[in-house]
Design an enzyme around this catalytic site. Structure first.
Site, PDB file in Angstrom:
ATOM      1  N   ARG A 109       0.000  -2.993  -9.379  1.00 20.23           N
ATOM      2  CA  ARG A 109      -1.023  -3.946  -8.294  1.00 20.23           C
ATOM      3  C   ARG A 109      -1.334  -3.337  -7.057  1.00 20.23           C
ATOM      4  O   ARG A 109      -2.481  -3.272  -6.715  1.00 20.23           O
ATOM      5  CB  ARG A 109      -0.123  -5.208  -7.990  1.00 20.23           C
ATOM      6  CG  ARG A 109       0.059  -6.186  -9.141  1.00 20.23           C
ATOM      7  CD  ARG A 109       1.393  -7.305  -8.820  1.00 20.23           C
ATOM      8  NE  ARG A 109       2.749  -6.655  -8.611  1.00 20.23           N
ATOM      9  CZ  ARG A 109       3.491  -7.388  -8.249  1.00 20.23           C
ATOM     10  NH1 ARG A 109       3.284  -8.601  -7.769  1.00 20.23           N
ATOM     11  NH2 ARG A 109       4.560  -7.059  -7.892  1.00 20.23           N
ATOM     12  N   SER A 110      -0.418  -2.744  -6.384  1.00 20.34           N
ATOM     13  CA  SER A 110      -0.854  -2.231  -4.950  1.00 20.34           C
ATOM     14  C   SER A 110      -1.714  -1.075  -5.201  1.00 20.34           C
ATOM     15  O   SER A 110      -2.557  -0.829  -4.532  1.00 20.34           O
ATOM     16  CB  SER A 110       0.273  -1.868  -4.083  1.00 20.34           C
ATOM     17  OG  SER A 110       1.353  -0.615  -4.660  1.00 20.34           O
ATOM     18  N   ASN A 138       4.705   0.290  -7.004  1.00 25.46           N
ATOM     19  CA  ASN A 138       3.552   0.997  -6.442  1.00 25.46           C
ATOM     20  C   ASN A 138       2.859   1.799  -7.643  1.00 25.46           C
ATOM     21  O   ASN A 138       2.520   2.880  -7.479  1.00 25.46           O
ATOM     22  CB  ASN A 138       3.997   1.989  -5.218  1.00 25.46           C
ATOM     23  CG  ASN A 138       2.474   2.490  -4.663  1.00 25.46           C
ATOM     24  OD1 ASN A 138       2.718   3.651  -4.240  1.00 25.46           O
ATOM     25  ND2 ASN A 138       1.516   1.744  -4.558  1.00 25.46           N
TER      26      ASN A 138
END
Length: 155
Positions: free
Chosen positions: A15-16, A12
């Site tokens: 990418r997210s 986290n």
């Protein structure tokens, strides 16, 4: 009540957070809420990776206020859609599900672009210098598709 979408990657921080920022920028905020989480606990409370923040900023998206968190079983009740960045994340998230309804909420994000191909969004953390920009472009393209589908279905 707004439609809630959760983006999930490993930590986290790369990418997210990008996926959260990109998709949120494409959806009306009064109808949709986008959040992100990681399958791991290493970065709870931390901001996204500075390279993710810089890449998003280059595209006029501010993700600097996001804070890392770990996905929990409660998220399956709170979110309508859960998009994971890769097959390993998918397996980890599916292991947390308690029923078929929760299981069906979990999707590999690039399957929206390449149906049933289970293509991973590569983790740019240890990758090439342009890895964050490449990931941004992939997520931007798939977020256009997701946003259009969500708006058509829920507005």
């Amino acid at each position: 009540m707004p439609v809630k979408i959760l983006m999930v990657c490993l930590g986290n921080i790369c990418r997210s957070p990008l996926a959260e920022g990109i998709l949120a920028s494409k959806l009306p905020k009064d109808y949709f809420v986008v959040d992100s989480a990681g399958t791991g606990s290493w970065h709870i409370g931390n901001p996204p990776d500075s390279r993710s923040i810089a890449t998003a900023k280059k595209h006029n998206i501010d993700i600097s206020r996001q804070k890392g968190r770990q996905i929990s079983k409660n998220d399956f009740e709170q979110f309508d859609y859960i998009y994971v960045m890769d097959n390993a994340n998918y397996d980890d998230v599916i292991q947390l599900t308690d029923n078929q309804e929760h299981h069906q909420k979990v999707k590999i994000i690039l399957n929206e672009l390449y149906p049933e191909e289970n293509v991973d969004v590569p983790d740019p953390y240890y990758g090439m210098p342009n890895g964050f920009e490449m990931v941004y472009q992939m997520l931007d393209e798939v977020s256009d598709i997701i946003a259009a589908k969500l708006i058509e279905k829920h507005r």
